[in-house]
Design a protein around this motif. Structure first.
Motif, PDB file in Angstrom:
ATOM      1  N   VAL A 153      33.360 -14.495  34.437  1.00 44.28           N
ATOM      2  CA  VAL A 153      32.049 -14.959  34.904  1.00 44.28           C
ATOM      3  C   VAL A 153      32.221 -16.050  35.954  1.00 44.28           C
ATOM      4  O   VAL A 153      31.467 -16.114  36.924  1.00 44.28           O
ATOM      5  N   LEU A 161      31.893 -21.357  31.439  1.00 42.11           N
ATOM      6  CA  LEU A 161      32.015 -19.961  31.859  1.00 42.11           C
ATOM      7  C   LEU A 161      33.417 -19.430  31.568  1.00 42.11           C
ATOM      8  O   LEU A 161      34.401 -20.135  31.781  1.00 42.11           O
ATOM      9  N   ARG A 196      32.803 -14.462  39.274  1.00 41.03           N
ATOM     10  CA  ARG A 196      31.549 -13.973  39.852  1.00 41.03           C
ATOM     11  C   ARG A 196      30.729 -15.136  40.421  1.00 41.03           C
ATOM     12  O   ARG A 196      30.133 -15.030  41.497  1.00 41.03           O
ATOM     13  N   HIS A 197      30.680 -16.262  39.711  1.00 42.05           N
ATOM     14  CA  HIS A 197      29.958 -17.452  40.172  1.00 42.05           C
ATOM     15  C   HIS A 197      30.531 -17.935  41.513  1.00 42.05           C
ATOM     16  O   HIS A 197      29.781 -18.233  42.446  1.00 42.05           O
TER      17      HIS A 197
END
Length: 61
Positions: A35, A31, A38-39
């Motif tokens: 991202v 990632l 966000r994870h």
């Protein structure tokens, strides 16, 4: 937030009862930082971890 800080947060979430039997960290290798942030945010929310507003990743202005 730096990638290292995000990985440390993700590692902390991994230790919660909600995720102790699931691997949520391996995916971080592929990632990008945006991202990954966000994870981490989704995993923290799912685990019931709340972050102060100044520690939250900043979105577009």
């Amino acid at each position: 937030m730096t990638r290292l800080a995000l990985l440390e947060r993700l590692k902390a979430v991994q230790q919660t009862p909600k995720f102790e039997r699931r691997d949520i960290t391996t995916i971080a290798a592929i990632l990008n930082t945006k991202v990954l942030a966000r994870h981490v945010e989704v995993c923290e929310t799912d685990a019931g971890i709340t972050r102060p507003a100044d520690d939250a990743p900043s979105g577009p202005a």
